[in-house]
Design an enzyme around this catalytic site. Sequence first.
Site, mmCIF file in Angstrom:
data_model
loop_
_atom_site.group_PDB
_atom_site.id
_atom_site.type_symbol
_atom_site.label_atom_id
_atom_site.label_comp_id
_atom_site.label_asym_id
_atom_site.label_seq_id
_atom_site.Cartn_x
_atom_site.Cartn_y
_atom_site.Cartn_z
ATOM 1 N N ASN A 152 0.802 -1.229 0.000
ATOM 2 C CA ASN A 152 0.000 0.000 0.000
ATOM 3 C C ASN A 152 0.835 1.279 0.000
ATOM 4 O OD1 ASN A 152 0.729 -0.521 2.672
ATOM 5 N ND2 ASN A 152 -1.023 0.589 3.486
ATOM 6 N N GLY A 227 2.120 -5.271 7.501
ATOM 7 C CA GLY A 227 1.145 -6.067 6.769
ATOM 8 C C GLY A 227 0.002 -6.494 7.661
ATOM 9 N N SER A 228 -0.498 -7.692 7.413
ATOM 10 C CA SER A 228 -1.696 -8.145 8.124
ATOM 11 C C SER A 228 -1.344 -8.684 9.510
ATOM 12 C CB SER A 228 -2.394 -9.230 7.304
ATOM 13 O OG SER A 228 -1.547 -10.351 7.179
ATOM 14 N N VAL A 231 -0.265 -12.621 9.406
ATOM 15 C CA VAL A 231 1.128 -12.872 9.014
ATOM 16 C C VAL A 231 2.061 -12.276 10.067
ATOM 17 C CG1 VAL A 231 2.880 -12.436 7.258
ATOM 18 C CG2 VAL A 231 0.568 -13.044 6.557
ATOM 19 N N GLY A 232 1.706 -11.108 10.574
ATOM 20 C CA GLY A 232 2.550 -10.455 11.584
ATOM 21 C C GLY A 232 2.762 -11.333 12.811
ATOM 22 N N GLU A 249 4.164 -3.555 12.141
ATOM 23 C CA GLU A 249 3.120 -2.535 11.966
ATOM 24 C C GLU A 249 1.985 -3.218 11.230
ATOM 25 O OE1 GLU A 249 3.020 0.197 13.411
ATOM 26 O OE2 GLU A 249 5.131 0.564 13.899
ATOM 27 N N CYS A 283 -3.313 1.954 6.650
ATOM 28 C CA CYS A 283 -3.553 1.397 7.988
ATOM 29 C C CYS A 283 -4.066 2.488 8.931
ATOM 30 C CB CYS A 283 -2.303 0.738 8.533
ATOM 31 S SG CYS A 283 -0.892 1.835 8.569
ATOM 32 N N GLU A 461 8.527 3.015 14.571
ATOM 33 C CA GLU A 461 9.224 3.278 13.319
ATOM 34 C C GLU A 461 9.337 4.783 13.113
ATOM 35 O OE1 GLU A 461 8.977 0.538 9.899
ATOM 36 O OE2 GLU A 461 6.859 0.508 10.406
HETATM 37 N N1 LIG Z 1 0.030 -0.996 6.316
HETATM 38 C C1 LIG Z 1 -0.676 -1.960 6.805
HETATM 39 O O1 LIG Z 1 -0.942 -1.939 7.944
HETATM 40 C C2 LIG Z 1 -1.095 -3.063 5.917
HETATM 41 C C3 LIG Z 1 -2.103 -3.902 6.308
HETATM 42 N N2 LIG Z 1 -2.486 -4.910 5.490
HETATM 43 C C4 LIG Z 1 -3.637 -5.730 5.951
HETATM 44 O O2 LIG Z 1 -3.467 -7.050 5.503
HETATM 45 C C5 LIG Z 1 -4.558 -7.436 4.680
HETATM 46 C C6 LIG Z 1 -4.104 -8.418 3.646
HETATM 47 O O3 LIG Z 1 -3.078 -7.878 2.816
HETATM 48 P P1 LIG Z 1 -1.856 -8.802 2.359
HETATM 49 O O4 LIG Z 1 -1.104 -8.187 1.241
HETATM 50 O O5 LIG Z 1 -2.392 -10.170 2.103
HETATM 51 O O6 LIG Z 1 -0.947 -8.767 3.664
HETATM 52 P P2 LIG Z 1 0.214 -9.732 4.116
HETATM 53 O O7 LIG Z 1 0.376 -9.602 5.575
HETATM 54 O O8 LIG Z 1 -0.028 -11.100 3.549
HETATM 55 O O9 LIG Z 1 1.503 -9.155 3.341
HETATM 56 C C7 LIG Z 1 2.455 -8.260 3.866
HETATM 57 C C8 LIG Z 1 3.848 -8.714 3.468
HETATM 58 O O10 LIG Z 1 4.155 -9.954 4.117
HETATM 59 C C9 LIG Z 1 4.550 -10.931 3.145
HETATM 60 N N3 LIG Z 1 4.222 -12.264 3.635
HETATM 61 C C10 LIG Z 1 3.158 -13.047 3.319
HETATM 62 N N4 LIG Z 1 3.223 -14.225 4.000
HETATM 63 C C11 LIG Z 1 4.347 -14.188 4.753
HETATM 64 C C12 LIG Z 1 4.963 -15.076 5.686
HETATM 65 N N5 LIG Z 1 4.420 -16.252 5.989
HETATM 66 N N6 LIG Z 1 6.108 -14.694 6.287
HETATM 67 C C13 LIG Z 1 6.660 -13.483 6.033
HETATM 68 N N7 LIG Z 1 6.134 -12.603 5.142
HETATM 69 C C14 LIG Z 1 4.988 -12.930 4.516
HETATM 70 C C15 LIG Z 1 3.794 -10.490 1.905
HETATM 71 O O11 LIG Z 1 4.296 -11.092 0.749
HETATM 72 P P3 LIG Z 1 3.328 -11.343 -0.517
HETATM 73 O O12 LIG Z 1 2.699 -10.045 -0.867
HETATM 74 O O13 LIG Z 1 4.275 -11.799 -1.558
HETATM 75 O O14 LIG Z 1 2.334 -12.383 -0.074
HETATM 76 C C16 LIG Z 1 3.997 -8.995 1.973
HETATM 77 O O15 LIG Z 1 5.308 -8.652 1.551
HETATM 78 C C17 LIG Z 1 -5.105 -6.118 4.155
HETATM 79 O O16 LIG Z 1 -6.443 -6.240 3.781
HETATM 80 C C18 LIG Z 1 -4.927 -5.242 5.340
HETATM 81 O O17 LIG Z 1 -5.962 -5.458 6.244
HETATM 82 C C19 LIG Z 1 -1.882 -5.128 4.294
HETATM 83 C C20 LIG Z 1 -0.880 -4.315 3.857
HETATM 84 C C21 LIG Z 1 -0.424 -3.197 4.632
HETATM 85 O O1 LIG Z 2 -1.104 7.564 6.882
HETATM 86 C C1 LIG Z 2 0.065 7.526 6.514
HETATM 87 O O2 LIG Z 2 0.653 8.518 6.092
HETATM 88 C C2 LIG Z 2 0.839 6.243 6.600
HETATM 89 C C3 LIG Z 2 -0.040 5.051 6.514
HETATM 90 C C4 LIG Z 2 0.715 3.799 6.551
HETATM 91 O O3 LIG Z 2 1.841 3.762 6.962
HETATM 92 C C5 LIG Z 2 0.115 2.552 6.106
HETATM 93 O O4 LIG Z 2 -1.036 2.544 5.694
HETATM 94 O O5 LIG Z 2 0.827 1.534 6.117
#
Ligand SMILES: NC(=O)C1=CN([C@@H]2O[C@H](COP(=O)(O)OP(=O)(O)OC[C@H]3O[C@@H](n4cnc5c(N)ncnc54)[C@H](OP(=O)(O)O)[C@@H]3O)[C@@H](O)[C@H]2O)C=CC1
Ligand SMILES: O=C(O)CCC(=O)C(=O)O
Length: 480
Positions: A152, A227-228, A231-232, A249, A283, A461
């Site tokens: 994102n 990320g999610s 996974v986190g 995060e 996020c 961060e």
């Molecule tokens: N900023 C934020 O807070 C974010 C929140 N999200 C949340 O997560 C939801 C799903 O998005 P999604 O892209 O599926 O998020 P993920 O948590 O799957 O992806 C985030 C990162 O982790 C990687 N990843 C996936 N599986 C693993 C693993 N087992 N070990 C280590 N790293 C891994 C992904 O790789 P790959 O993409 O190759 O699978 C990507 O680089 C969104 O709808 C949102 O709710 C998502 C993105 C950002």
């Molecule tokens: O709101 C912002 O500027 C940052 C948001 C962000 O870090 C995220 O969505 O992962």
Amino acid sequence: MTDTLQLSHLIDGERVETARPGESHNPSNTNDIVARTPDGGQAEVDAAVAAARAAFPSWSEASPEVRADVLDRAGTLVMERREQLGRLLSREEGKTLPEGIGETVRAGRILKYFAGEALRRHGQNLDSVRPGVEIQTYRQAVGVYGLITPWNFPIAIPAWKAAPALAFGNTVVMKPAGPTPATASALADILVEAGLPKGVFNLVIGRGGVGQAIVDHPDVDGVSFTGSQGVGAGVAAGAVARQARVQLEMGGKNPLIVLDDADLERAVMIALDGSYYATGQRCTASSRLIVTDAIHDKFVALLAEKVAALRVGDALDPNTQMGPAVSEAQMETSYKYIDIARQGGGRIVTGGERLSLENPGWYVQPTLIADTDPAMRINTEEVFGPVASTIRVKDYEEALNVANTTEFGLAAGIVTTSLKHARDFQRRAKAGMTMVNLPTAGVDYHVPFGGTKSSSYGAREQGFAAIEFYTQTKTSYSWS
Ligand SMILES: NC(=O)C1=CN([C@@H]2O[C@H](COP(=O)(O)OP(=O)(O)OC[C@H]3O[C@@H](n4cnc5c(N)ncnc54)[C@H](OP(=O)(O)O)[C@@H]3O)[C@@H](O)[C@H]2O)C=CC1
Ligand SMILES: O=C(O)CCC(=O)C(=O)O
């Protein structure tokens, strides 16, 4: 449509040419293949970590001026190429072009900020409790960092993780998110062009398995993940099991309170920005709009008018105000939650229907849902799309209570002209970041970023806080 990029890993300063079974698509027009991608695995992670480990002694001992110069040059290059990089970002992620260019500039500023941090004074001299003894504390580099980034913010988040890691003398193995490898790859090229020695920054492209291999690698000293939650949690468990540093995060269910005394026009624009800009894929997005009874209906009517007027379309079209979701999965998640809200008794004030535009893309109608209850799933689970719901409350105390009743705690906002309520909110909101008369999303790059509860884990961060995660303190005693 433009050319399809042929991406490769960056390991030990070299582009590694392998098969490219993967594809990333333009979410505004899925016929457009942005990049063909390699599918990295354990072997590539092993090679990248070995390169980063080998590069660590000289990079960590290099003069801070050398590190500062590289980051400063990289920041300059990113900003000089803002149009080209912003266009790639928007083509790949689906943000509008102004949003893509804006994020690119932010990445450039972050690189320059950490160029400055490399040179700043971080150690201390202290008097000992024992006469004649002197104490110094030093901040030392930790080693190899694994950086797992989301889609994102395809350039800003890689920059805000990599820049402090590099500024303080660490080396890096980065894994970009599946949907957005091309922007991260362009940043890697710029770091090399800026003079980063080989092996200091490595990029391994692939799916989640690459991330897992980084987390589990015995030679990776720290992992930063965005990320999610699901996974986190696995990333944290894997890293902690082998005593690596970890920073997460994750999501948010960020509340925006609007009180009776708010400037209503301003409140509507704040909600519009926080909930729908960047297609709600932040996020920090405001997904729960908590509005006091006396102005609730008027606020909903005014906001609905603005939401319905948003021009959804191709991210690169200058007339577009909101681009598509990044992927089919994210688009479907939004529609799933709209259905859940509808079935739970929520009233769709505007949006909610599937969008069919000229281009085949992953478009979502920006949606506002009223008459929702704080306990409904639409108000407890992260949607990560252009969907917001309103919750009617009687007064400030009830609003604050609803705002704090969530497992998340990233950002929280209030719109009010009452200094008393604003100050009270800043103290009592259970969130890492609070906003008064500002959108919950869209933060500065030189100050700490992060949340409480399930939103974040580990050190903050960004800005001056980043040093905590990317260095370790040594305390030295001497007597002479
Ligand atoms: N900023 C934020 O807070 C974010 C929140 N999200 C949340 O997560 C939801 C799903 O998005 P999604 O892209 O599926 O998020 P993920 O948590 O799957 O992806 C985030 C990162 O982790 C990687 N990843 C996936 N599986 C693993 C693993 N087992 N070990 C280590 N790293 C891994 C992904 O790789 P790959 O993409 O190759 O699978 C990507 O680089 C969104 O709808 C949102 O709710 C998502 C993105 C950002
Ligand atoms: O709101 C912002 O500027 C940052 C948001 C962000 O870090 C995220 O969505 O992962």
